[in-house]
Design a protein around this motif. Structure first.
Motif, mmCIF file in Angstrom:
data_model
loop_
_atom_site.group_PDB
_atom_site.id
_atom_site.type_symbol
_atom_site.label_atom_id
_atom_site.label_comp_id
_atom_site.label_asym_id
_atom_site.label_seq_id
_atom_site.Cartn_x
_atom_site.Cartn_y
_atom_site.Cartn_z
ATOM 1 N N GLY A 172 48.077 36.764 39.963
ATOM 2 C CA GLY A 172 49.535 36.883 39.952
ATOM 3 C C GLY A 172 50.226 35.551 40.173
ATOM 4 N N ALA A 173 49.679 34.729 41.083
ATOM 5 C CA ALA A 173 50.293 33.429 41.372
ATOM 6 C C ALA A 173 50.202 32.496 40.164
ATOM 7 C CB ALA A 173 49.610 32.794 42.580
ATOM 8 N N VAL A 174 49.050 32.490 39.500
ATOM 9 C CA VAL A 174 48.886 31.616 38.324
ATOM 10 C C VAL A 174 49.811 32.071 37.195
ATOM 11 C CG1 VAL A 174 47.284 30.860 36.536
ATOM 12 C CG2 VAL A 174 46.522 30.982 38.907
ATOM 13 N N ALA A 175 49.874 33.387 36.948
ATOM 14 C CA ALA A 175 50.756 33.904 35.887
ATOM 15 C C ALA A 175 52.217 33.593 36.190
ATOM 16 C CB ALA A 175 50.552 35.418 35.732
ATOM 17 N N ILE B 124 42.370 40.585 38.243
ATOM 18 C CA ILE B 124 43.087 39.366 37.842
ATOM 19 C C ILE B 124 44.139 39.689 36.787
ATOM 20 C CG2 ILE B 124 42.872 37.152 36.658
ATOM 21 C CD1 ILE B 124 40.071 36.928 37.896
ATOM 22 N N ALA B 125 43.728 40.436 35.744
ATOM 23 C CA ALA B 125 44.649 40.726 34.637
ATOM 24 C C ALA B 125 45.832 41.566 35.101
ATOM 25 C CB ALA B 125 43.895 41.442 33.517
ATOM 26 N N VAL B 126 45.559 42.634 35.849
ATOM 27 C CA VAL B 126 46.656 43.480 36.318
ATOM 28 C C VAL B 126 47.480 42.747 37.370
ATOM 29 C CG1 VAL B 126 47.248 45.686 37.389
ATOM 30 C CG2 VAL B 126 45.339 45.567 35.795
ATOM 31 N N GLY B 127 46.809 41.945 38.206
ATOM 32 C CA GLY B 127 47.557 41.110 39.156
ATOM 33 C C GLY B 127 48.478 40.139 38.441
ATOM 34 N N GLY B 128 48.039 39.618 37.284
ATOM 35 C CA GLY B 128 48.898 38.745 36.489
ATOM 36 C C GLY B 128 50.142 39.461 35.998
ATOM 37 N N VAL B 129 49.986 40.727 35.587
ATOM 38 C CA VAL B 129 51.151 41.524 35.167
ATOM 39 C C VAL B 129 52.111 41.716 36.343
ATOM 40 C CG1 VAL B 129 51.916 43.751 34.256
ATOM 41 C CG2 VAL B 129 49.834 42.697 33.366
ATOM 42 N N PHE B 130 51.562 42.038 37.507
ATOM 43 C CA PHE B 130 52.400 42.176 38.699
ATOM 44 C C PHE B 130 53.094 40.858 39.029
ATOM 45 C CE2 PHE B 130 49.488 45.778 40.251
ATOM 46 C CZ PHE B 130 50.391 46.747 39.851
ATOM 47 N N GLY B 131 52.335 39.754 38.935
ATOM 48 C CA GLY B 131 52.906 38.449 39.264
ATOM 49 C C GLY B 131 54.083 38.100 38.373
ATOM 50 N N VAL B 132 53.945 38.377 37.074
ATOM 51 C CA VAL B 132 55.037 38.131 36.130
ATOM 52 C C VAL B 132 56.243 38.998 36.470
ATOM 53 C CG1 VAL B 132 55.710 38.582 33.741
ATOM 54 C CG2 VAL B 132 53.632 37.290 34.207
ATOM 55 N N GLY B 133 55.999 40.274 36.783
ATOM 56 C CA GLY B 133 57.102 41.183 37.092
ATOM 57 C C GLY B 133 57.827 40.802 38.366
ATOM 58 N N PHE B 134 57.074 40.495 39.426
ATOM 59 C CA PHE B 134 57.708 40.134 40.694
ATOM 60 C C PHE B 134 58.413 38.784 40.605
ATOM 61 C CE2 PHE B 134 54.546 43.146 42.700
ATOM 62 C CZ PHE B 134 55.512 44.060 43.094
ATOM 63 N N ILE C 174 54.153 48.969 33.716
ATOM 64 C CA ILE C 174 54.260 48.288 35.011
ATOM 65 C C ILE C 174 55.509 47.423 35.030
ATOM 66 C CG2 ILE C 174 53.175 46.624 36.546
ATOM 67 C CD1 ILE C 174 50.468 47.571 35.477
ATOM 68 N N THR C 175 55.660 46.595 34.020
ATOM 69 C CA THR C 175 56.861 45.777 33.852
ATOM 70 C C THR C 175 56.995 45.467 32.362
ATOM 71 O OG1 THR C 175 58.038 43.818 34.690
ATOM 72 C CG2 THR C 175 55.732 43.518 34.092
ATOM 73 N N LYS C 176 58.190 45.108 31.930
ATOM 74 C CA LYS C 176 58.420 44.836 30.501
ATOM 75 C C LYS C 176 57.862 43.468 30.153
ATOM 76 C CE LYS C 176 62.096 44.682 27.025
ATOM 77 N NZ LYS C 176 61.319 45.469 26.068
ATOM 78 N N LEU C 177 57.053 43.422 29.108
ATOM 79 C CA LEU C 177 56.432 42.175 28.689
ATOM 80 C C LEU C 177 56.960 41.738 27.331
ATOM 81 C CD1 LEU C 177 52.683 42.851 29.642
ATOM 82 C CD2 LEU C 177 54.326 41.438 30.878
ATOM 83 N N ASN C 178 57.079 40.424 27.160
ATOM 84 C CA ASN C 178 57.330 39.831 25.848
ATOM 85 C C ASN C 178 56.205 38.823 25.609
ATOM 86 O OD1 ASN C 178 57.951 37.498 27.268
ATOM 87 N ND2 ASN C 178 60.150 37.787 27.122
ATOM 88 N N PRO C 179 56.139 38.181 24.446
ATOM 89 C CA PRO C 179 55.008 37.270 24.187
ATOM 90 C C PRO C 179 54.848 36.162 25.220
ATOM 91 C CG PRO C 179 56.080 37.812 22.126
ATOM 92 C CD PRO C 179 56.926 38.431 23.214
ATOM 93 N N MET C 180 55.953 35.615 25.747
ATOM 94 C CA MET C 180 55.831 34.548 26.735
ATOM 95 C C MET C 180 55.203 35.069 28.025
ATOM 96 S SD MET C 180 58.532 33.960 24.595
ATOM 97 C CE MET C 180 60.150 34.219 25.331
ATOM 98 N N ARG C 181 55.669 36.228 28.503
ATOM 99 C CA ARG C 181 55.126 36.789 29.751
ATOM 100 C C ARG C 181 53.674 37.213 29.561
ATOM 101 N NH1 ARG C 181 60.280 40.627 29.683
ATOM 102 N NH2 ARG C 181 61.869 39.018 29.928
ATOM 103 N N ALA C 182 53.373 37.865 28.426
ATOM 104 C CA ALA C 182 52.001 38.296 28.165
ATOM 105 C C ALA C 182 51.066 37.094 28.032
ATOM 106 C CB ALA C 182 51.956 39.141 26.897
ATOM 107 N N TYR C 183 51.564 36.022 27.453
ATOM 108 C CA TYR C 183 50.777 34.793 27.335
ATOM 109 C C TYR C 183 50.399 34.258 28.716
ATOM 110 C CZ TYR C 183 49.705 29.932 26.155
ATOM 111 O OH TYR C 183 49.088 28.720 26.024
#
Length: 494
Positions: free
Chosen positions: A209-212, A415-425, A381-390
């Motif tokens: 999440g921190a890296v994302a 890691i992957a789901v934590g990245g989604v959370f990190g982007v959303g938060f 979980i949260t709305k993603l666009n190409p930049m966030r998903a990247y």
């Protein structure tokens, strides 16, 4: 009086009967549709068992191998239904890939990873979770591995049904631990290893999440919030794609290809750095050409991140197929070796046919049951666009490299789901920051009430709590289930 065939009332009755028949067909199709997936999955499991019978029917303990093969096929189906969604979900949620395209890419690259770079040797019992010599006899060992395989598959199946992405490796580890405790007591468990795995529950999602979030901050500050977005993108998108290329090259060298070529961390980082610089130089003219004529708005930026996102999803699938599938079907290989040779304390060879079952099982599981979890990770979980998903995809590769450097155990799922959370938060924090700044700049401007702002949270708390709870209880749940299954098997067989 007209003939009955020409009676209008007869025609009305015929129309009503045909309508009822048509409705019955629709209803039957509707009821049968949920059974198509399980039906195909059952056929695959049975075919795997028949194939094992054809190959091993003449050998001793053939029935044990057949049953274990069926359980391994069932486990592989569940990996495809649950684990693979973490790699493909962000790309689908960002509309960079259709569901069909995501499934096709995942099937090809997961299978390629498993068959080309899959593990040729796994440790005796799921990475040394329990001491093999504590099992006493080959029969006890075989029943323990059977219980571990079935319990892990059942747990992942349940998690998929409730819509929670969980770690299949942790499920196998929990299953092995539970069966080991039931067979040989608590002293048989390698508790330092279990402690490291428990630490990964916290380390993996936080680091991912921190890296994302860090990369999303970089994209927002250097591109999205700039006056001339396209000019900023021409500078920074090649840099970001170069970082992606370098990170994935190092990631694949460390994880995806470790069974073909032995590469240490410094060498992997050096190879990644060379690849990253090369891709950065190649991307500069390509991005300049691709950005020509684009409007100066956020929507235009999505075009520039689409192809890198698809490539990253494919590379993640390859590495996952190479790295995680071996762990999941490892118990099957251990059962086959113990039943054929009687040896259960040596390293376990992973036969090619076991990897084939894993690869095909993942493909079928993803195709039949994967869309549910892909939608969950990609959009619920949260709305993603190409930049966030990247950012999510990039965090997966970089987090594994950081963890390897620090010697920390991590889970690719977390890691992957934590990245989604990190982007959303991060988006929530950034939104709050901009609201506070706007309030300071324009004190009389209307702001949202606290209740309204709570409703506008960008991460769904219900999904967050469900997933965290599933992560926490994966190992103990699989262990408890495995222990119960082992006792039942031992009672029936013994």
């Amino acid at each position: 009086m007209t003939d009955g065939q020409g009676d209008p009332r007869h025609l009305d009755t015929l129309d009503r009967d045909l309508a009822r028949y048509s409705n019955l067909e629709v209803a039957t199709a509707y009821v049968a549709r949920p059974m198509v997936g399980p039906g195909i999955a059952l056929v695959f499991v049975l075919l795997a068992g028949i194939a094992a019978m054809l190959f091993f029917g003449h050998s001793s303990n053939a029935m044990i191998v057949v049953i274990a093969t069926c359980l391994g096929a069932y486990m592989a189906l569940n990996i495809g239904a649950n684990d693979v969604a973490n790699n493909m979900g962000p790309a689908v949620g960002a509309n960079a890939l259709t569901m069909g395209g995501a499934i096709a890419i995942a099937v090809i690259f997961e299978s390629a990873g498993a068959l080309i770079a899959g593990g040729d040797v796994v440790s005796t019992i799921a990475k040394g979770i329990i001491a093999p010599e504590s099992m006493g006899t080959a029969s006890v060992f075989i029943w323990a591995m059977m219980a571990a395989l079935l319990s892990a598959a059942l747990w992942v199946n349940l998690a998929t049904w409730i819509g929670a992405p969980v770690s299949t490796t942790h499920s196998v580890v929990g299953g092995v631990m539970g069966a080991g405790i039931a067979a040989a007591g608590f002293a048989a468990v390698n508790w330092p290893t279990m402690g490291a795995i428990a630490a990964s529950w916290v380390i993996s999602p936080i680091l991912g999440g921190a890296v994302a979030a860090g990369f999303l901050w970089l994209i927002k500050s250097r591109i999205i919030y700039r006056e001339d977005k396209i000019a900023a993108a021409r500078v920074w998108v090649p840099v970001l794609v170069g970082i992606m290329a370098g990170a994935f090259t190092s990631y694949l060298a460390l994880k995806g290809l470790k069974h073909l070529i032995d590469i240490n961390l410094p060498s992997a980082l050096l190879i990644g750095a060379v690849m990253g610089v090369a891709v950065w130089l190649v991307m500069i003219p390509l991005i300049r050409r691709q950005s020509h004529g684009l409007e100066n708005r956020n929507k235009s930026l999505k075009v520039l991140f689409g192809i890198p996102l698809v490539i990253s999803a494919a590379l993640l699938s390859f590495a996952h197929g190479a790295n995680d599938v071996a762990n999941a079907v490892g118990p099957l290989a251990a059962i086959v070796q113990a039943s054929q040779s009687g040896s259960f304390t040596d390293a376990v060879s992973l036969p090619f046919w076991v990897m084939v079952i894993g690869a095909f099982g993942i493909s079928f599981g993803l195709f039949l049951f994967g869309p549910k979890l892909i939608r969950m990770v990609g959009g619920q979980i949260t709305k993603l666009n190409p930049m966030r998903a990247y950012c999510v995809a990039l965090s997966a590769a970089i987090t594994v490299i950081i963890a390897s450097w620090l010697g920390l155990p991590v889970s690719s799922t977390h890691i992957a789901v934590g990245g989604v959370f990190g982007v959303g938060f991060f988006r929530e924090w950034d939104t709050e920051r901009r609201i506070r700044k706007a309030r300071l700049d324009m004190p009389d401007k209307t702001t949202f009430a606290p209740e309204e702002r709570r409703r506008r949270k960008l991460v769904r708390r219900s999904h967050f709590m469900t997933i965290i709870a599933a992560w926490i209880i994966t190992v103990p749940a699989a262990a408890t289930l495995s222990g119960v299954i082992f006792v039942l098997i031992n009672t029936v067989v013994g």
